[in-house]
Design a protein around this motif. Sequence first.
Motif, PDB file in Angstrom:
ATOM      1  N   ALA A   1       0.836  -1.207   0.000  1.00 42.63           N
ATOM      2  CA  ALA A   1       0.000   0.000   0.000  1.00 42.63           C
ATOM      3  C   ALA A   1       0.873   1.260   0.000  1.00 42.63           C
ATOM      4  CB  ALA A   1      -0.919  -0.009   1.220  1.00 42.63           C
ATOM      5  N   SER A   2       1.973   1.208   0.761  1.00 42.94           N
ATOM      6  CA  SER A   2       2.879   2.346   0.855  1.00 42.94           C
ATOM      7  C   SER A   2       3.532   2.627  -0.497  1.00 42.94           C
ATOM      8  CB  SER A   2       3.962   2.024   1.886  1.00 42.94           C
ATOM      9  OG  SER A   2       4.226   3.130   2.677  1.00 42.94           O
ATOM     10  N   CYS A   3       3.967   1.556  -1.143  1.00 37.27           N
ATOM     11  CA  CYS A   3       4.612   1.656  -2.443  1.00 37.27           C
ATOM     12  C   CYS A   3       3.672   2.283  -3.477  1.00 37.27           C
ATOM     13  CB  CYS A   3       4.975   0.244  -2.879  1.00 37.27           C
ATOM     14  SG  CYS A   3       6.555   0.137  -3.639  1.00 37.27           S
ATOM     15  N   GLU A   4       2.408   1.884  -3.414  1.00 34.38           N
ATOM     16  CA  GLU A   4       1.439   2.408  -4.381  1.00 34.38           C
ATOM     17  C   GLU A   4       1.208   3.916  -4.161  1.00 34.38           C
ATOM     18  OE1 GLU A   4      -0.631  -1.936  -5.019  1.00 34.38           O
ATOM     19  OE2 GLU A   4      -1.712  -0.438  -3.827  1.00 34.38           O
ATOM     20  N   ILE A   5       1.304   4.346  -2.892  1.00 33.28           N
ATOM     21  CA  ILE A   5       1.192   5.784  -2.633  1.00 33.28           C
ATOM     22  C   ILE A   5       2.425   6.498  -3.190  1.00 33.28           C
ATOM     23  CG2 ILE A   5       1.060   7.576  -0.843  1.00 33.28           C
ATOM     24  CD1 ILE A   5      -0.404   5.481   0.927  1.00 33.28           C
ATOM     25  N   LEU A   6       3.609   5.932  -2.935  1.00 39.42           N
ATOM     26  CA  LEU A   6       4.855   6.564  -3.413  1.00 39.42           C
ATOM     27  C   LEU A   6       4.866   6.716  -4.933  1.00 39.42           C
ATOM     28  CD1 LEU A   6       7.549   4.872  -1.134  1.00 39.42           C
ATOM     29  CD2 LEU A   6       6.921   7.286  -1.159  1.00 39.42           C
ATOM     30  N   GLU A   7       4.300   5.729  -5.621  1.00 44.81           N
ATOM     31  CA  GLU A   7       4.267   5.792  -7.093  1.00 44.81           C
ATOM     32  C   GLU A   7       3.550   7.055  -7.585  1.00 44.81           C
ATOM     33  OE1 GLU A   7       2.532   2.052  -8.267  1.00 44.81           O
ATOM     34  OE2 GLU A   7       4.396   0.942  -7.906  1.00 44.81           O
ATOM     35  N   ASN A   8       2.613   7.553  -6.798  1.00 46.34           N
ATOM     36  CA  ASN A   8       1.833   8.726  -7.213  1.00 46.34           C
ATOM     37  C   ASN A   8       1.985   9.913  -6.267  1.00 46.34           C
ATOM     38  OD1 ASN A   8       0.412   7.263  -9.416  1.00 46.34           O
ATOM     39  ND2 ASN A   8      -0.385   6.081  -7.708  1.00 46.34           N
TER      40      ASN A   8
END
Lengths: 382, 101
Positions: free
Chosen positions: A66-73
Amino acid sequence: MKSSAEIVIIGAGISGLATAYNLAVRGMKDIVVIEKGYITSGSTGRCGAGVRQQWGTEMNCRLSKASCEILENLEEILDYKRSIEFKQGGYLLFATTEKEVEQFEKNVTLQNSLGINSSMLSIDEALEIVPDMNTEGVMAFAFHQKDGHANPFHTTFAYAEAARRLGVEINTYTTVTGIKVENGRIESVITDKGEIKTHRILNAAGGFAKDIGRMVGVELPLKPERHEILVTEPVEPILGPMLMSFSWNFYIQQEPNGTFIMGYGEPNNPESQKIDSSWHFAQEMARKAIGVYPPLSRVRVVRQWAGLYMMTPDSQPIYGSIPGVDGFYIAAGFSGHGFMFGPITGVLMAEYILGEEPEIPINMLDVGRFERGELIYEPSVV
Amino acid sequence: MRIESHPILEFKRGNALKFIFDGQEMVGYEGETIAAALHANGVKILSHSLKEGRPRGFYCAIGNCSSCLMKVNGTPNVRVCTEPLKDGMVVETQHGKGVIK
């Protein structure tokens, strides 16, 4: 500095500021952040800043994904005009024993079931990704392309700027010296620059979270440890993924600017809040790094530093509130993974503080798990 | 370019050494740094800034500023201001951050 607040967040690292932003964006007013140094001056600004989804427990997999998906955007979400330098070059994990191969196979199965597309790689497959690596003594690898690295300063500044635009007050060089509790309820936070009346506190003090706990008479099961890092001069990019081994105990990664950042954890690391650098680390790190990645013998070290890991007995964070002290929330004890969990920490803690149902259930990460004996051991930690 | 006589200091010049700079043969002297020999041969641009590509010349002369990083005998990022000149050295202008392989 405001004299009263809806919530006082202690610590302007990634956890504190991501939570401040997420609270503000959900409509909370009068949020005050207290930071004894500068933004990112603690563990956040000292960390290796790796971001990985290859974990051994379901909870860590879900949090990091979930954290990674936030960082992507993140630049878009926070309207940040600069780059957070999120590079998804993958993590290449070394399995050096039969037991580790088995553990990685188990981890990969778990990760795949949670939508993380990691896989086991043979030596030859790994050498296609990192041709110059020394694979002597390695039995297999685990790899996930979406793991990577982000700039901890830019990432945190992005949250700080977005939070400020929403009215969050961030007080740097301000030290919390005490917390007033009356009848089991938080009444105010006392700092060296004045008192702030509040009924809510978030302890996001990283390596100093235990000290903050003691201010309300709570002994948190936390252990600060010094971890050292070094960085080399920049050279043209040659290493895509982070190289990491739990059994051999190291991580090595080339940043987008061409420098290599690397570190390892001292075995039997004593409890300490010291962040000095050691000669021993520089020598041992160089030996390990050149052993597994010989091209590094041709780069010079330019700097080394240290920061604090805040360890919990099961190497998992503590999220939630402290029983018996009404209004005392905690997001700490990240055991070396606070930066990569930061973006999701902000979301979950904001939801929790506002009495909403967190999008990933965090009740099993409460502080009470240690007394209940419900520890969730993470097998894959450097 | 070289100081031939000085009112106080005495300069003992070493043996002449041949070296190659970007394909061109040059002569320096034993006891000089690569940068000193280049300077005496009229080479003023040692590197270029990474972002803007602006020329960088002889600057700190004590191995601190990274203004003189060059490729020497195939090794990138050599600080030529502190590296002694040796006979037959191949010195090249480095483009970018240096390639280690």
